[in-house]
Design an enzyme around this catalytic site. Structure first.
Site, PDB file in Angstrom:
ATOM      1  N   LYS A  72      75.200 108.570  -6.496  1.00 40.83           N
ATOM      2  CA  LYS A  72      73.826 109.069  -6.588  1.00 40.83           C
ATOM      3  C   LYS A  72      73.725 110.193  -7.603  1.00 40.83           C
ATOM      4  O   LYS A  72      72.837 110.191  -8.470  1.00 40.83           O
ATOM      5  CB  LYS A  72      73.376 109.545  -5.204  1.00 40.83           C
ATOM      6  CG  LYS A  72      71.886 109.836  -5.093  1.00 40.83           C
ATOM      7  CD  LYS A  72      71.507 110.116  -3.633  1.00 40.83           C
ATOM      8  CE  LYS A  72      71.700 108.885  -2.781  1.00 40.83           C
ATOM      9  NZ  LYS A  72      71.464 109.126  -1.346  1.00 40.83           N
TER      10      LYS A  72
ATOM     11  N   ARG B 209      71.040 115.451   0.167  1.00 46.11           N
ATOM     12  CA  ARG B 209      71.356 114.032   0.355  1.00 46.11           C
ATOM     13  C   ARG B 209      72.813 113.753   0.015  1.00 46.11           C
ATOM     14  O   ARG B 209      73.368 114.312  -0.932  1.00 46.11           O
ATOM     15  CB  ARG B 209      70.453 113.164  -0.528  1.00 46.11           C
ATOM     16  CG  ARG B 209      68.979 113.434  -0.345  1.00 46.11           C
ATOM     17  CD  ARG B 209      68.129 112.560  -1.249  1.00 46.11           C
ATOM     18  NE  ARG B 209      68.047 111.195  -0.751  1.00 46.11           N
ATOM     19  CZ  ARG B 209      67.477 110.202  -1.413  1.00 46.11           C
ATOM     20  NH1 ARG B 209      66.977 110.409  -2.622  1.00 46.11           N
ATOM     21  NH2 ARG B 209      67.421 108.994  -0.894  1.00 46.11           N
TER      22      ARG B 209
ATOM     23  N   GLY C 213      72.707 104.421   4.333  1.00 40.66           N
ATOM     24  CA  GLY C 213      72.377 104.880   5.675  1.00 40.66           C
ATOM     25  C   GLY C 213      73.539 105.357   6.500  1.00 40.66           C
ATOM     26  O   GLY C 213      73.370 105.757   7.654  1.00 40.66           O
TER      27      GLY C 213
ATOM     28  N   MET D 113      75.639 107.941   5.890  1.00 37.09           N
ATOM     29  CA  MET D 113      75.842 109.394   5.919  1.00 37.09           C
ATOM     30  C   MET D 113      74.492 110.096   5.930  1.00 37.09           C
ATOM     31  O   MET D 113      73.448 109.462   5.874  1.00 37.09           O
ATOM     32  CB  MET D 113      76.717 109.821   4.744  1.00 37.09           C
ATOM     33  CG  MET D 113      78.143 109.319   4.874  1.00 37.09           C
ATOM     34  SD  MET D 113      79.180 109.865   3.523  1.00 37.09           S
ATOM     35  CE  MET D 113      78.389 109.093   2.125  1.00 37.09           C
TER      36      MET D 113
ATOM     37  N   ARG E 222      70.858 102.783  -8.836  1.00 35.92           N
ATOM     38  CA  ARG E 222      72.252 102.343  -8.702  1.00 35.92           C
ATOM     39  C   ARG E 222      72.298 100.860  -9.009  1.00 35.92           C
ATOM     40  O   ARG E 222      71.271 100.172  -8.958  1.00 35.92           O
ATOM     41  CB  ARG E 222      72.771 102.620  -7.291  1.00 35.92           C
ATOM     42  CG  ARG E 222      71.993 101.911  -6.203  1.00 35.92           C
ATOM     43  CD  ARG E 222      72.384 102.394  -4.816  1.00 35.92           C
ATOM     44  NE  ARG E 222      71.507 101.840  -3.789  1.00 35.92           N
ATOM     45  CZ  ARG E 222      71.373 102.357  -2.580  1.00 35.92           C
ATOM     46  NH1 ARG E 222      72.054 103.427  -2.240  1.00 35.92           N
ATOM     47  NH2 ARG E 222      70.571 101.804  -1.694  1.00 35.92           N
TER      48      ARG E 222
ATOM     49  N   HIS F  98      66.925  99.167   6.129  1.00 33.73           N
ATOM     50  CA  HIS F  98      68.343  99.345   6.439  1.00 33.73           C
ATOM     51  C   HIS F  98      69.001  98.011   6.764  1.00 33.73           C
ATOM     52  O   HIS F  98      70.078  97.681   6.249  1.00 33.73           O
ATOM     53  CB  HIS F  98      68.495 100.304   7.625  1.00 33.73           C
ATOM     54  CG  HIS F  98      69.902 100.456   8.109  1.00 33.73           C
ATOM     55  ND1 HIS F  98      70.429  99.664   9.112  1.00 33.73           N
ATOM     56  CD2 HIS F  98      70.894 101.282   7.718  1.00 33.73           C
ATOM     57  CE1 HIS F  98      71.693 100.011   9.317  1.00 33.73           C
ATOM     58  NE2 HIS F  98      72.000 100.986   8.496  1.00 33.73           N
TER      59      HIS F  98
ATOM     60  N   SER G 170     108.968  79.504  -3.539  1.00 33.80           N
ATOM     61  CA  SER G 170     107.597  79.585  -3.049  1.00 33.80           C
ATOM     62  C   SER G 170     107.591  80.601  -1.916  1.00 33.80           C
ATOM     63  O   SER G 170     108.326  80.438  -0.934  1.00 33.80           O
ATOM     64  CB  SER G 170     107.105  78.231  -2.542  1.00 33.80           C
ATOM     65  OG  SER G 170     105.771  78.335  -2.106  1.00 33.80           O
TER      66      SER G 170
ATOM     67  N   CYS H  61     102.676  80.039  -0.979  1.00 35.90           N
ATOM     68  CA  CYS H  61     102.012  78.965  -0.228  1.00 35.90           C
ATOM     69  C   CYS H  61     101.514  79.413   1.135  1.00 35.90           C
ATOM     70  O   CYS H  61     101.051  78.591   1.925  1.00 35.90           O
ATOM     71  CB  CYS H  61     102.933  77.758  -0.083  1.00 35.90           C
ATOM     72  SG  CYS H  61     104.467  78.094   0.803  1.00 35.90           S
TER      73      CYS H  61
ATOM     74  N   TYR I  36     101.773  80.230  -9.746  1.00 34.23           N
ATOM     75  CA  TYR I  36     100.675  79.558  -9.063  1.00 34.23           C
ATOM     76  C   TYR I  36     100.489  80.118  -7.657  1.00 34.23           C
ATOM     77  O   TYR I  36     101.391  80.769  -7.101  1.00 34.23           O
ATOM     78  CB  TYR I  36     100.912  78.036  -8.994  1.00 34.23           C
ATOM     79  CG  TYR I  36     102.046  77.616  -8.080  1.00 34.23           C
ATOM     80  CD1 TYR I  36     101.834  77.395  -6.722  1.00 34.23           C
ATOM     81  CD2 TYR I  36     103.343  77.416  -8.579  1.00 34.23           C
ATOM     82  CE1 TYR I  36     102.871  77.011  -5.884  1.00 34.23           C
ATOM     83  CE2 TYR I  36     104.380  77.026  -7.756  1.00 34.23           C
ATOM     84  CZ  TYR I  36     104.141  76.825  -6.407  1.00 34.23           C
ATOM     85  OH  TYR I  36     105.165  76.445  -5.567  1.00 34.23           O
TER      86      TYR I  36
END
Length: 906
Positions: A30, A99, A108, A110, A343, A459, A790, A858, A878
């Protein structure tokens, strides 16, 4: 370095003119964005930001840093000089908001306090200065209410009840209908509540108000709801929050004033247009709290065209500057527009994909940046089913489509019940008039959220979008009675707690009962039933198609599937699999074949055992032929039998009862008795660490040889049919190179025999799973006998942590997550510090021995977005995962290859 250089002195406070958007670590999101808007010349009320470093100092030491008070005083003096008035002065008071503002948005979670500086004296001066007595007393009651709840810890419902009583006495529905005299009485009532509940008077000194509010914001960083939200969103706990002190501008000064939230694009769909909510004669918290229903932002053009036109221009400026969807809070004070926050906005999964491709087309970002704007978790959301439009339904309401998805569950009316029922296995829909931050745990537990108040910026909507939860807001026709735990729908039908309802977050529709679901169009696209560019193609499918193409062009990691039969293999191939990384042969021994395995286990002689293996061989071969055909031209890694043999036998209790009954009835039971003896013989206290994997192959002669022969003969048959089989044989649970050498010698001999018998050259790679800590630590030795590794990260996690994965998640993982011992289950996302360290160590050691060693994973971590990034970083070739997670792994592999530290779209 010069010895005479002055030591660095921490700076704890920055004016809005000093920062910029790149200082989020220090100024929070903010504060950094307020500074950025100030730099852009946009109308931002003057103010300053207290840094996250000050917050961390306060939380560590229990008191604010020594220099902080003086710095705050200096910046307050400068603010007062600029505004031409003093904080809380009696005749014409300067008022400020206090704030929170963490690096990552935590809507919402804090604390915020508005109208700091009002007192019994200054409220009179504000009324005179504004020429509006009602406005002044409304602002004062808001301060006492917010300050009492967030700073002094007074139960918020007490203020709400007093407000409702005031409205009832006046016979009005909304607080804007209360007059100045009513609000004066309400202020008196609020102050009495503070005195009784907090044991002190509401502070009249404006500086005391500000200092206490700053401390309350610091402390709210460690509030229960903030910690829960951070765990849910995987936000680090050590960042701290900044505090923003901003001169107040007032949206509650009458019909020419108001407050709103705007989005540069629709956060639910991603479409361009005018999106947001506006509320006349209100302060900002009224919009996000959802306590009064707003009007669409487009209505502002009719209400105040000058401010509307200016806002549209600012929104375009911000989107082009941030190159992304922006979420904006603004206030209009008597026709003057002020920007209070911007934001990068939270968005739904579908909006994320649409916006990313739109911004590429507009030339604002490139493909690499576009991949950072979407996530595998969002793609997974888009693959969830949706309601069947052809189904017979009973619609009972419609609200605002705040966060998409199809959610079905039992209606519950408070968070406690939502959590309790969810833990008992029930699916629930949390129904509220409006949610507030205290509802977070219930929102997490619920399948979806339904509110009768609020809009897309309430909210409930903002938090649900951030979590990917289905949400319908502002369904005004539904009368929610949380005290009686019921909801009345049009026509008088009552939905009691426990009744099943369905909500559609894409349309805002609410239905009675369970509505059937159909596959997502995104799944239909991956299945090949929907084609991008076709006339009937979903535009979302087009966006997903393009992002997947971006990812496939960028990624280095290949993606294979965990698949045990041809059907799964074909589906995996349609989903983009580049082979099979794990074929679990034990799954081929279930059903009718279980009896054949029983014969193998019960064999008393070599001849009986050989007969059982001979019976199994052609069936195994048939399985492999089908698998190699489905994956023709792609590698297929076949894991030899892994689980303990007793898993193929009947349950010990059930079998004991069967034998006992047969004996009591004097019925034949020789076979069951032999089975029971075998179950007892094979019973282990900890079978996952017992006779399984490579140990079975060494203890039961011929078992692994039969499986290798079936693989080799199937490969030879496919070659004879002009196919291109690429079989790989994987030995499970190896802990030492000697085990692998013995099995490999036997396998090589079998493969040579098949080559000789068929006249077919076979190249079957032989490798092993690394799933034991010892295997990881001795990987350099094991690589001498293995052509590939693997990593079986499920078992490796189990053995590194000492967790039984079949037991711990139900027994104590909830407590561990709540206490923050880990932020997410290590079976879900790889533990980089522990298990990950062994993976990295083994990969490096293995390749030192054998530079061309192929490396894969895997375990189910192969389809986890965060884990895929780790596997990319440590150099695996992979990942392998279940078929439906393949698209997620492909996308995340592309994101991993293009990851930029400067991009974060939480």
């Amino acid at each position: 370095m010069s010895e005479n250089k002055a030591p660095h002195v921490a700076k704890f406070v920055y004016d809005f003119t000093e920062g910029n958007k790149d200082l989020k670590d220090l100024l929070g999101g903010k504060g950094a964005n307020l500074a950025e808007m100030t730099n852009l010349g946009l109308p931002v009320p003057p103010g300053f930001t207290i840094t996250t470093e000050a917050c961390k100092g306060y939380l560590e030491n229990g008191e604010e840093p020594a220099a902080l008070r003086d710095e705050v005083s200096a910046h307050l003096d400068a603010l007062e000089a600029r505004m031409g008035k003093k904080l809380g002065q009696a005749d014409d008071p300067l008022l400020v908001s206090v704030r929170s503002g963490a690096k990552f948005s935590m809507p919402g979670m804090m604390d915020t306090v508005l109208n700091i500086g009002l007192s019994d004296k200054s409220v009179q001066g504000l009324a005179k200065q504004a020429g509006d007595e009602r406005f002044a007393w409304d602002s004062y009651r808001r301060l006492i209410q917010m300050f009492g709840k967030t700073v002094l810890g007074v139960e918020g419902d007490l203020f709400e009840e007093a407000l409702e009583k005031a409205k009832d006495a006046k016979k009005v529905k909304v607080d804007t209908d209360l007059e100045a005299a009513d609000l004066k009485k309400l202020v008196t009532a609020f102050k009495k509540i503070v005195k009784k509940e907090a044991g002190r008077d509401f502070p009249q000194d404006p500086r005391e108000q500000m200092d206490l509010a700053i401390k309350a914001v610091f402390e709210s960083w460690n509030g229960d709801r903030a910690k829960l939200y951070r765990r849910q969103e995987r936000i680090p706990h050590d960042l701290g929050t900044a505090v923003n002190i901003c001169s107040m501008v007032f949206g509650n000064l009458g019909p020419d004033s108001g407050t709103g939230v705007a989005f540069t694009r629709d956060p639910a769909s991603g479409h361009q247009g005018v999106y947001g909510d506006y509320l006349q004669n209100a302060q900002g918290e009224d919009v996000v709290a959802g306590i009064r229903n707003t009007v669409p932002l487009a209505e502002l053009e009719r209400i105040d065209k000058k401010s509307y036109d200016q806002l549209m221009q600012i929104m375009e400026t911000l989107e082009n500057h941030y190159k992304d969807l922006c979420d904006i809070e603004f206030t209009i004070e008597r026709g003057q527009l002020w920007m209070l926050q911007t934001r990068v906005g939270k968005r739904t999964a579908g909006a994320a994909f649409r916006i990313a491709t739109q911004l590429v087309d507009q030339g604002l970002i490139d493909e690499t940046e576009a991949l950072q704007r979407v996530t595998g978790a969002q793609l997974a959301q888009l693959m969830f089913p949706r309601f069947d439009e052809k189904a017979k339904v009973e619609q009972v309401g419609r609200g605002i489509a705040a966060s998409p998805g199809a959610a079905v569950g039992k209606a519950v009316f408070d968070s406690y019940t939502a959590v309790k029922w969810s833990r008992s296995g029930e699916k629930v829909i949390l129904v509220r008039r409006e949610t507030n931050p205290d509802d977070l745990d219930g929102m997490i537990a619920a399948e979806g959220i339904l509110t009768s108040r609020g809009g897309k910026t309430s909210h409930a909507a903002v938090v649900a979008r951030g979590m990917g939860k289905t949400c319908v807001c502002g369904a005004e026709e539904l009368e929610v009675d949380t005290k009686r735990r019921r909801m009345t729908v049009p026509g008088g039908h009552v939905v009691e707690e426990g009744d099943v309802i369905s909500i559609d977050g894409s349309t805002g529709k609410v239905y009675l009962g369970e509505v059937p679901v159909v596959p997502s169009p995104v799944v239909e696209y991956f299945e090949g039933r929907m084609h991008p560019g076709a006339d009937d193609a979903d535009e979302l499918v087009e966006a997903v198609h393009r992002m997947m193409a971006f990812a496939d062009r960028k990624r280095r990691l290949r993606v294979r599937a965990n698949a045990d039969n041809a059907e799964d293999a074909l589906r995996a191939r349609r989903f983009g699999a580049q082979g099979i990384g794990l074929c679990r042969t034990e799954h081929m021994f279930l059903g009718e074949r279980r009896e054949m395995v029983e014969k193998l286990i019960l064999a008393d002689t070599g001849e009986e055992r050989e007969a059982a293996l001979t019976e199994l061989l052609p069936l195994q071969k048939k399985d492999f032929v089908e698998l190699f055909e489905a994956m023709d031209g792609l590698p297929v890694t076949v894991r030899l039998l892994d689980p303990p043999l007793h898993e193929f036998l009947p349950d010990i209790t059930e079998l004991s009862v069967r034998v006992a009954l047969a004996e009591s009835r004097q019925e034949p039971h020789e076979n069951d008795l032999r089975l029971l003896q075998a179950v007892h013989r094979l019973h282990e206290q900890n079978p996952m660490l017992g006779l399984r994997g490579v140990r079975l192959g060494l203890v039961i002669p011929g078992l692994f040889a039969m499986q290798v022969r079936a693989i080799a003969e199937a490969a030879a048959e496919r070659k004879a049919a002009k196919g291109d089989p690429r079989a790989e044989v994987m030995i499970p649970l190896v802990g030492t190179v000697q085990e692998l050498e013995i099995v490999r010698e036997e396998a090589d001999k079998v493969i040579a025999e098949v080559q000789s018998a068929t006249g077919t050259e076979l190249k079957l790679a032989i490798g092993t799973m690394i799933e034991l800590p010892r295997a990881a630590l001795t990987a350099g030795q094991i690589a001498e006998a293995a052509e590939f590794f693997s990593f079986g990260t499920n078992d490796l996690t189990q053995t590194v942590w000492g967790f039984s994965r079949d037991d711990v998640e139900a027994s104590f993982f909830t407590a561990y997550l709540e206490k923050g011992i880990f932020g997410v289950s290590p079976f879900e996302t790889i533990d980089k510090d522990g298990v990950g360290s062994l993976v990295k160590l083994a990969a490096e050691a293995g390749r030192r021995t054998r530079p061309d060693l192929k490396l894969g994973v895997c375990g189910e971590h192969g389809g986890d977005p965060e884990s895929v990034h780790f596997f990319h970083e440590v150099g695996l070739d992979y990942v392998s995962c279940s078929p439906f997670r393949i698209p997620v792994a492909r996308l995340e592999a592309g994101r991993a290859a293009t990851q930029s530290t400067g991009s974060d779209h939480r």
